[in-house]
Motif scaffolding. Structure first.
Motif, PDB file in Angstrom:
ATOM      1  N   LEU A  31       1.233  -1.048   3.870  1.00  0.00           N
ATOM      2  CA  LEU A  31       0.066  -0.203   3.641  1.00  0.00           C
ATOM      3  C   LEU A  31       0.558   0.968   2.809  1.00  0.00           C
ATOM      4  CD1 LEU A  31      -2.933   0.393   4.297  1.00  0.00           C
ATOM      5  CD2 LEU A  31      -2.123   1.676   6.289  1.00  0.00           C
ATOM      6  N   MET A  32       0.026   1.085   1.582  1.00  0.00           N
ATOM      7  CA  MET A  32       0.525   2.099   0.651  1.00  0.00           C
ATOM      8  C   MET A  32      -0.614   2.789  -0.078  1.00  0.00           C
ATOM      9  SD  MET A  32       3.879   0.441  -1.023  1.00  0.00           S
ATOM     10  CE  MET A  32       5.099  -0.458  -0.109  1.00  0.00           C
ATOM     11  N   LEU A  33      -0.262   3.908  -0.682  1.00  0.00           N
ATOM     12  CA  LEU A  33      -1.189   4.668  -1.501  1.00  0.00           C
ATOM     13  C   LEU A  33      -0.755   4.513  -2.951  1.00  0.00           C
ATOM     14  CD1 LEU A  33      -3.587   6.769  -1.296  1.00  0.00           C
ATOM     15  CD2 LEU A  33      -1.811   8.513  -1.564  1.00  0.00           C
ATOM     16  N   TRP A  34      -1.681   4.105  -3.804  1.00  0.00           N
ATOM     17  CA  TRP A  34      -1.422   4.048  -5.236  1.00  0.00           C
ATOM     18  C   TRP A  34      -2.141   5.227  -5.864  1.00  0.00           C
ATOM     19  CZ3 TRP A  34      -4.569   3.007  -9.620  1.00  0.00           C
ATOM     20  CH2 TRP A  34      -3.853   2.840 -10.814  1.00  0.00           C
ATOM     21  N   GLY A  35      -1.448   5.985  -6.694  1.00  0.00           N
ATOM     22  CA  GLY A  35      -2.036   7.210  -7.230  1.00  0.00           C
ATOM     23  C   GLY A  35      -2.204   8.194  -6.086  1.00  0.00           C
ATOM     24  N   ALA A  36      -3.307   8.924  -6.120  1.00  0.00           N
ATOM     25  CA  ALA A  36      -3.551   9.922  -5.072  1.00  0.00           C
ATOM     26  C   ALA A  36      -4.671   9.527  -4.124  1.00  0.00           C
ATOM     27  CB  ALA A  36      -3.886  11.268  -5.710  1.00  0.00           C
ATOM     28  N   ASN A  37      -5.424   8.446  -4.478  1.00  0.00           N
ATOM     29  CA  ASN A  37      -6.590   8.157  -3.629  1.00  0.00           C
ATOM     30  C   ASN A  37      -6.902   6.676  -3.431  1.00  0.00           C
ATOM     31  OD1 ASN A  37      -7.586   7.470  -6.124  1.00  0.00           O
ATOM     32  ND2 ASN A  37      -9.453   8.686  -5.957  1.00  0.00           N
ATOM     33  N   THR A  38      -5.979   5.781  -3.746  1.00  0.00           N
ATOM     34  CA  THR A  38      -6.257   4.364  -3.577  1.00  0.00           C
ATOM     35  C   THR A  38      -5.364   3.785  -2.491  1.00  0.00           C
ATOM     36  OG1 THR A  38      -6.923   4.179  -5.900  1.00  0.00           O
ATOM     37  CG2 THR A  38      -6.424   2.132  -4.731  1.00  0.00           C
ATOM     38  N   ILE A  39      -5.987   3.413  -1.378  1.00  0.00           N
ATOM     39  CA  ILE A  39      -5.243   2.810  -0.274  1.00  0.00           C
ATOM     40  C   ILE A  39      -5.146   1.312  -0.547  1.00  0.00           C
ATOM     41  CG2 ILE A  39      -7.232   2.450   1.272  1.00  0.00           C
ATOM     42  CD1 ILE A  39      -3.835   3.780   2.418  1.00  0.00           C
ATOM     43  N   VAL A  40      -3.955   0.759  -0.359  1.00  0.00           N
ATOM     44  CA  VAL A  40      -3.705  -0.652  -0.681  1.00  0.00           C
ATOM     45  C   VAL A  40      -3.066  -1.331   0.518  1.00  0.00           C
ATOM     46  CG1 VAL A  40      -2.614  -2.258  -2.293  1.00  0.00           C
ATOM     47  CG2 VAL A  40      -3.290   0.017  -3.090  1.00  0.00           C
ATOM     48  N   LEU A  41      -3.617  -2.482   0.887  1.00  0.00           N
ATOM     49  CA  LEU A  41      -3.076  -3.315   1.951  1.00  0.00           C
ATOM     50  C   LEU A  41      -2.592  -4.614   1.309  1.00  0.00           C
ATOM     51  CD1 LEU A  41      -2.544  -3.885   4.937  1.00  0.00           C
ATOM     52  CD2 LEU A  41      -4.921  -4.654   5.127  1.00  0.00           C
ATOM     53  N   PHE A  42      -1.296  -4.854   1.393  1.00  0.00           N
ATOM     54  CA  PHE A  42      -0.701  -6.031   0.756  1.00  0.00           C
ATOM     55  C   PHE A  42      -0.619  -7.184   1.746  1.00  0.00           C
ATOM     56  CE2 PHE A  42       0.787  -2.394  -1.654  1.00  0.00           C
ATOM     57  CZ  PHE A  42       0.570  -2.805  -2.958  1.00  0.00           C
ATOM     58  N   TYR A  43      -1.034  -8.371   1.291  1.00  0.00           N
ATOM     59  CA  TYR A  43      -0.985  -9.533   2.176  1.00  0.00           C
ATOM     60  C   TYR A  43      -0.037 -10.620   1.676  1.00  0.00           C
ATOM     61  CZ  TYR A  43      -4.624 -11.468  -0.921  1.00  0.00           C
ATOM     62  OH  TYR A  43      -5.352 -11.915  -1.992  1.00  0.00           O
ATOM     63  N   LYS A  44       0.708 -10.335   0.616  1.00  0.00           N
ATOM     64  CA  LYS A  44       1.758 -11.228   0.132  1.00  0.00           C
ATOM     65  C   LYS A  44       2.917 -10.382  -0.377  1.00  0.00           C
ATOM     66  CE  LYS A  44      -0.995 -15.217  -1.192  1.00  0.00           C
ATOM     67  NZ  LYS A  44      -1.443 -16.075  -2.287  1.00  0.00           N
ATOM     68  N   SER A  45       4.127 -10.913  -0.253  1.00  0.00           N
ATOM     69  CA  SER A  45       5.323 -10.227  -0.755  1.00  0.00           C
ATOM     70  C   SER A  45       5.526 -10.563  -2.226  1.00  0.00           C
ATOM     71  CB  SER A  45       6.552 -10.665   0.044  1.00  0.00           C
ATOM     72  OG  SER A  45       6.424 -10.301   1.391  1.00  0.00           O
ATOM     73  N   LYS A  72       4.426   5.217   0.457  1.00  0.00           N
ATOM     74  CA  LYS A  72       4.364   4.412   1.669  1.00  0.00           C
ATOM     75  C   LYS A  72       3.566   5.141   2.743  1.00  0.00           C
ATOM     76  CE  LYS A  72       8.685   2.045   0.762  1.00  0.00           C
ATOM     77  NZ  LYS A  72      10.025   1.700   1.253  1.00  0.00           N
ATOM     78  N   VAL A  73       2.670   4.404   3.390  1.00  0.00           N
ATOM     79  CA  VAL A  73       1.838   4.953   4.470  1.00  0.00           C
ATOM     80  C   VAL A  73       2.227   4.330   5.802  1.00  0.00           C
ATOM     81  CG1 VAL A  73      -0.529   5.206   5.335  1.00  0.00           C
ATOM     82  CG2 VAL A  73      -0.064   5.407   2.877  1.00  0.00           C
ATOM     83  N   GLY A  74       2.413   3.021   5.812  1.00  0.00           N
ATOM     84  CA  GLY A  74       2.771   2.332   7.046  1.00  0.00           C
ATOM     85  C   GLY A  74       2.978   0.855   6.800  1.00  0.00           C
ATOM     86  N   LYS A  75       3.083   0.105   7.902  1.00  0.00           N
ATOM     87  CA  LYS A  75       3.335  -1.326   7.807  1.00  0.00           C
ATOM     88  C   LYS A  75       2.771  -2.019   9.027  1.00  0.00           C
ATOM     89  CE  LYS A  75       6.904  -4.693   6.858  1.00  0.00           C
ATOM     90  NZ  LYS A  75       5.998  -5.473   6.056  1.00  0.00           N
TER      91      LYS A  75
END
Length: 158
Positions: free
Chosen positions: A106-120, A129-132
């Motif tokens: 779970l990461m932040l791209w730029g200053a306001n886009t939250i991103v949840l990754f479901y593949k490596s 980095k926000v969390g995992k």
């Protein structure tokens, strides 16, 4: 003088008891991390009937994100490996290139886009980095290949 002394004797126990209660309450409040946006902790990430537990990092971005919870959003599909959402407010960012994105990040791209990754995958982009997600088993299937509704909420400690 005797009158003042008697009043003081009557009021003193009340003052001590009141301060003890306040100190105890402040101690309790400072130790409940799930309700304190100033401390990292765990959150639930819900999509459909699936719930994933994620651990937040101890940084300003994670604390600011935690303070926004609960949050139900429609995340947009991107690149067959992530879902993203533009938050209504900027968060403090400290971006760096992680080199490799891992499933459940779970990461932040730029200053306001939250991103949840479901593949490596490998990346040249920078993120904060926000969390995992603690156990991302089944995350890709739960999120699917289209846009998806996701709820982020504080995890209630039991």
């Amino acid at each position: 003088m005797k009158y003042t002394f008697n009043i003081l004797i009557c009021i003193l126990p009340l003052l001590i008891a009141g301060n003890t209660i306040l100190v105890y309450k402040n101690f309790q409040d400072s130790n409940i991390s799930s309700n304190n946006p100033r401390m990292p902790g765990t959150i639930n990430i819900k999509t459909g009937d699936k719930i994933f537990t994620a651990t937040l990092l101890d940084n300003a971005t994670a604390m600011a994100f935690k303070a926004m919870l609960p949050l139900t959003i429609n995340m947009t599909e991107l690149n067959g490996n992530e879902k993203y959402f533009r938050l209504p407010a900027d968060l403090q960012a400290n971006a760096s290139n992680p080199g490799t994105i891992k499933t459940g990040d779970l990461m932040l791209w730029g200053a306001n886009t939250i991103v949840l990754f479901y593949k490596s995958f490998s990346t040249s982009y920078t993120y904060t980095k926000v969390g995992k997600i603690d156990d991302p088993t089944g995350l890709a299937a739960a999120l699917g290949s289209d846009d998806v509704k996701v709820t982020f909420e504080l995890r209630q400690e039991r």
